[in-house]
Design an enzyme around this catalytic site. Structure first.
Site, PDB file in Angstrom:
ATOM      1  N   LYS A 175       0.840  -1.218   0.000  1.00  0.00           N
ATOM      2  CA  LYS A 175       0.000   0.000   0.000  1.00  0.00           C
ATOM      3  C   LYS A 175       0.864   1.252   0.000  1.00  0.00           C
ATOM      4  O   LYS A 175       2.058   1.203   0.353  1.00  0.00           O
ATOM      5  CB  LYS A 175      -0.936   0.028   1.215  1.00  0.00           C
ATOM      6  N   ASP A 218      -2.006  -1.554  10.332  1.00  0.00           N
ATOM      7  CA  ASP A 218      -2.202  -1.458   8.876  1.00  0.00           C
ATOM      8  C   ASP A 218      -2.997  -2.625   8.289  1.00  0.00           C
ATOM      9  O   ASP A 218      -3.431  -2.555   7.147  1.00  0.00           O
ATOM     10  CB  ASP A 218      -0.837  -1.425   8.161  1.00  0.00           C
TER      11      ASP A 218
HETATM   12  C1  LIG Z   1       2.964   4.284   9.458  1.00  0.00           C
HETATM   13  C2  LIG Z   1       1.806   3.410   9.082  1.00  0.00           C
HETATM   14  O1  LIG Z   1       2.256   2.377   8.218  1.00  0.00           O
HETATM   15  C3  LIG Z   1       0.801   4.240   8.321  1.00  0.00           C
HETATM   16  O2  LIG Z   1      -0.050   3.452   7.567  1.00  0.00           O
HETATM   17  C4  LIG Z   1       1.139   2.778  10.291  1.00  0.00           C
HETATM   18  O3  LIG Z   1       0.729   3.776  11.190  1.00  0.00           O
HETATM   19  C5  LIG Z   1       2.009   1.749  10.973  1.00  0.00           C
HETATM   20  O4  LIG Z   1       1.245   0.616  11.142  1.00  0.00           O
HETATM   21  P1  LIG Z   1       1.862  -0.803  11.538  1.00  0.00           P
HETATM   22  O5  LIG Z   1       3.193  -0.994  10.896  1.00  0.00           O
HETATM   23  O6  LIG Z   1       0.808  -1.814  11.331  1.00  0.00           O
HETATM   24  O7  LIG Z   1       2.114  -0.530  13.059  1.00  0.00           O
HETATM   25  P2  LIG Z   1       1.925  -1.477  14.334  1.00  0.00           P
HETATM   26  O8  LIG Z   1       2.629  -2.760  14.098  1.00  0.00           O
HETATM   27  O9  LIG Z   1       0.501  -1.501  14.746  1.00  0.00           O
HETATM   28  O10 LIG Z   1       2.747  -0.601  15.379  1.00  0.00           O
HETATM   29  C6  LIG Z   1       4.144  -0.476  15.376  1.00  0.00           C
HETATM   30  C7  LIG Z   1       4.508   0.648  16.304  1.00  0.00           C
HETATM   31  O11 LIG Z   1       4.225   1.909  15.643  1.00  0.00           O
HETATM   32  C8  LIG Z   1       3.640   2.834  16.556  1.00  0.00           C
HETATM   33  N1  LIG Z   1       2.320   3.235  16.051  1.00  0.00           N
HETATM   34  C9  LIG Z   1       1.693   2.527  15.082  1.00  0.00           C
HETATM   35  C10 LIG Z   1       0.472   2.925  14.598  1.00  0.00           C
HETATM   36  C11 LIG Z   1      -0.111   4.092  15.136  1.00  0.00           C
HETATM   37  N2  LIG Z   1      -1.282   4.537  14.693  1.00  0.00           N
HETATM   38  N3  LIG Z   1       0.516   4.789  16.088  1.00  0.00           N
HETATM   39  C12 LIG Z   1       1.736   4.385  16.547  1.00  0.00           C
HETATM   40  O12 LIG Z   1       2.286   5.034  17.414  1.00  0.00           O
HETATM   41  C13 LIG Z   1       3.589   2.141  17.897  1.00  0.00           C
HETATM   42  O13 LIG Z   1       4.736   2.532  18.597  1.00  0.00           O
HETATM   43  C14 LIG Z   1       3.677   0.668  17.576  1.00  0.00           C
HETATM   44  O14 LIG Z   1       4.300  -0.058  18.598  1.00  0.00           O
HETATM   45  N1  LIG Z   2       5.719 -11.474   6.545  1.00  0.00           N
HETATM   46  C1  LIG Z   2       6.612 -10.511   6.787  1.00  0.00           C
HETATM   47  N2  LIG Z   2       7.131  -9.811   5.789  1.00  0.00           N
HETATM   48  C2  LIG Z   2       8.012  -8.809   6.023  1.00  0.00           C
HETATM   49  N3  LIG Z   2       8.446  -8.474   7.231  1.00  0.00           N
HETATM   50  C3  LIG Z   2       7.959  -9.135   8.285  1.00  0.00           C
HETATM   51  C4  LIG Z   2       7.016 -10.169   8.114  1.00  0.00           C
HETATM   52  N4  LIG Z   2       6.690 -10.634   9.320  1.00  0.00           N
HETATM   53  C5  LIG Z   2       7.395  -9.928  10.207  1.00  0.00           C
HETATM   54  N5  LIG Z   2       8.184  -9.028   9.621  1.00  0.00           N
HETATM   55  C6  LIG Z   2       9.070  -8.064  10.313  1.00  0.00           C
HETATM   56  O1  LIG Z   2       8.431  -6.771  10.241  1.00  0.00           O
HETATM   57  C7  LIG Z   2       9.380  -5.748   9.898  1.00  0.00           C
HETATM   58  C8  LIG Z   2       8.650  -4.639   9.101  1.00  0.00           C
HETATM   59  O2  LIG Z   2       8.230  -5.179   7.887  1.00  0.00           O
HETATM   60  P1  LIG Z   2       7.172  -4.475   6.934  1.00  0.00           P
HETATM   61  O3  LIG Z   2       7.446  -4.957   5.558  1.00  0.00           O
HETATM   62  O4  LIG Z   2       5.797  -4.698   7.426  1.00  0.00           O
HETATM   63  O5  LIG Z   2       7.609  -2.969   7.106  1.00  0.00           O
HETATM   64  P2  LIG Z   2       6.967  -1.634   6.665  1.00  0.00           P
HETATM   65  O6  LIG Z   2       6.878  -1.595   5.192  1.00  0.00           O
HETATM   66  O7  LIG Z   2       7.723  -0.530   7.305  1.00  0.00           O
HETATM   67  O8  LIG Z   2       5.511  -1.731   7.261  1.00  0.00           O
HETATM   68  P3  LIG Z   2       4.525  -0.561   7.697  1.00  0.00           P
HETATM   69  O9  LIG Z   2       4.215   0.244   6.489  1.00  0.00           O
HETATM   70  O10 LIG Z   2       3.337  -1.391   8.178  1.00  0.00           O
HETATM   71  O11 LIG Z   2       5.192   0.205   8.771  1.00  0.00           O
HETATM   72  C9  LIG Z   2      10.467  -6.463   9.143  1.00  0.00           C
HETATM   73  O12 LIG Z   2      11.724  -5.865   9.334  1.00  0.00           O
HETATM   74  C10 LIG Z   2      10.439  -7.890   9.666  1.00  0.00           C
HETATM   75  O13 LIG Z   2      11.394  -8.090  10.682  1.00  0.00           O
END
Ligand SMILES: C[C@](O)(CO)[C@H](O)COP(=O)(O)OP(=O)(O)OC[C@H]1O[C@@H](n2ccc(N)nc2=O)[C@H](O)[C@@H]1O
Ligand SMILES: Nc1ncnc2c1ncn2[C@@H]1O[C@H](COP(=O)(O)OP(=O)(O)OP(=O)(O)O)[C@@H](O)[C@H]1O
Length: 436
Positions: free
Chosen positions: A137, A264
């Site tokens: 996304k 997300d």
């Molecule tokens: C940056 C975005 O990708 C925008 O779509 C999201 O807000 C992140 O979503 P995500 O990766 O699914 O995040 P989560 O795995 O739920 O949270 C990871 C960490 O990001 C922070 N977190 C996340 C989502 C949110 N609305 N507020 C936060 O402060 C929290 O510290 C949490 O411990």
């Molecule tokens: N199926 C998976 N694919 C990718 N990473 C994973 C998975 N499961 C756990 N992880 C862990 O999650 C971390 C973040 O991966 P992800 O690809 O979701 O990052 P991101 O693109 O920053 O996500 P977001 O946009 O939700 O913040 C990775 O560094 C990895 O250690």
């Protein structure tokens, strides 16, 4: 006679359909000539090349000792946005004096619809193998509206699924105690920390089912990119587990449960475009506000951004004052523009990764007039340029960008009761646009 095929299995289908032509003309005779006449004027050159090459393979595999299959038509170099994939094929049996011509119209969207109907009518039947596309996304805009007592942040964001994604193969494992996961990517955990395994554990807990799975994850989406690749994998795994258990849960239930895996995840159970609030898990489906044939380029430096670290450095003092509902209205009425693509996580992400700020500014400056908007997705580190599928030349030329991930993508949607489908050759098709 109208025969259709699914784009992703084009080669198999063309072989199958050519057998039908053969049988139709004269089962005893050898069909000695057939030509494919792609409706090439409306296809991008890359799609044409792929279709031509697949068609050639299909024809070659059918070629009998004396037969000769040929393909007519030529590639056009013009890059046209609307990618209708209809192909007209004329097969003639020249062993008889009369020319026996049949028109074959390949209409991939119709075939997809047909298969979906078949799937729906047997939706209570559990499948034991499944290969699914797991998309990523972008956040077209991302406003942070407050800090919450639980440590999370409230946001208001326009999320859109895009065509960059992974392929995941699922099958039912004979094990009664554990799932097994393999992947092509290094650095992705293979144990309980993987969001796919988390999704299976959640599914079993919520439904009381006991099936365990074998999974192979073919990763194309970079991690730590702000593209939600891991979250998309978790949503796809929930969908797969449900298919493999006879669809006992509704899409709405899967969506609600998925919030326990990550903020997300629920978005991926929208139909591709959604306005998300709260910590991201309150999902309001919207009609896609940007044309699906708008190309974009994703540029991600080798450095990742940790979501938790970016949120930790976030400060309410540095946010935009724009009303997110107003941003949504503006984009729905006037389309995408630099003014609406606001991401409040850019300042903290640029603090985590100072080189990212320079990259965004340089892409915007080099691509002026070429990209309608340049912005960071999620918590970074991907910079998105909407309007062109190519990055600026300096990304290719400069040593510092040597290990940069570059990909073109399109906005993507899905239909209810269907999972997201991979775009062939990453090219948008007009059928997908009109089926919304
Ligand atoms: C940056 C975005 O990708 C925008 O779509 C999201 O807000 C992140 O979503 P995500 O990766 O699914 O995040 P989560 O795995 O739920 O949270 C990871 C960490 O990001 C922070 N977190 C996340 C989502 C949110 N609305 N507020 C936060 O402060 C929290 O510290 C949490 O411990
Ligand atoms: N199926 C998976 N694919 C990718 N990473 C994973 C998975 N499961 C756990 N992880 C862990 O999650 C971390 C973040 O991966 P992800 O690809 O979701 O990052 P991101 O693109 O920053 O996500 P977001 O946009 O939700 O913040 C990775 O560094 C990895 O250690």
């Amino acid at each position: 006679m109208e025969i259709m095929c699914v784009r992703s299995s084009f080669m198999t289908s063309i072989r199958h359909e050519c057998h039908k032509i053969h049988a139709f003309t004269n089962s005893q005779a050898t069909v000695t000539r057939a030509s494919l006449l792609p409706d090439s004027s409306s296809m991008s050159s890359s799609s044409q090349a792929l279709l031509f090459s697949n068609a050639r393979h299909g024809m070659r595999s059918l070629k009998s000792g004396r037969g000769e299959w040929s393909i007519k038509g030529s590639h056009s170099n013009s890059r046209l946005a609307s990618g209708r994939c209809n192909i007209r094929a004329h097969a003639s049996d020249t062993t008889t004096s009369s020319e026996n011509k049949i028109e074959v119209v390949y209409n991939p969207q119709k075939r997809i619809d047909e298969l979906t109907m078949e799937l729906n009518s047997s939706s209570s039947m559990a499948v034991s193998n499944l290969t699914l596309f797991s998309p990523s996304k972008v956040n077209v805009f991302l406003r942070i509206t407050g800090k919450r007592p639980d440590g999370y942040h409230d946001l208001a964001s326009l999320f859109h699924v895009i065509s960059l994604g992974d392929i995941i193969k699922f099958s039912i494992s004979p094990s009664t105690t554990k799932d097994s996961l393999t992947t092509n990517a290094s650095g992705v955990p293979l144990d309980e920390k993987n969001l796919i395994i988390k999704a299976f554990n959640l599914y079993r807990r919520k439904t009381g089912t006991q099936k365990y799975f074998w999974v192979h994850l073919d990763k194309q989406v970079p991690t730590g990119a702000g593209l939600g690749g891991g979250s998309g994998n978790a949503a796809t795994a929930l969908w797969a587990a449900n298919q493999m258990n006879g669809n006992i849960a509704s899409e709405k239930e899967l969506q609600a449960w998925s919030a326990e895996i990550g903020s997300d995840c629920p978005f991926f159970f929208s139909q591709g475009a959604a306005y998300c609030t709260s910590r991201g898990e309150v999902v309001r489906d919207i009609a896609p506000p940007i044309s699906l044939d708008t190309p974009m380029v994703l540029i991600k430096p080798k450095e990742e951004c940790s979501t938790a670290e970016v949120y930790k450095l976030f400060s309410m003092e540095r946010v935009s004052k724009k009303d997110p509902e107003e941003l949504l209205r503006e984009i729905s009425q006037n389309g995408i523009s630099q003014n609406v693509c606001i991401n409040d996580l850019e300042p903290p992400a640029f603090e985590v990764l100072p080189a990212l700020k320079a990259l965004k500014e340089r892409v915007a400056a080099a691509g002026r007039g070429r990209y309608q908007a340049v912005f960071m997705s999620g918590s970074g580190s991907t910079i998105v340029g909407v309007g062109d599928s190519e990055p600026p030349q300096f990304i290719y030329d400069e040593e510092q960008y040597r290990d940069t991930f570059i990909s073109e993508a399109f906005f993507l949607t899905r239909k209810e009761n269907e999972w997201y489908q991979q775009l062939i050759d990453n090219t948008c098709s007009i059928e997908e646009k009109t089926c919304l």
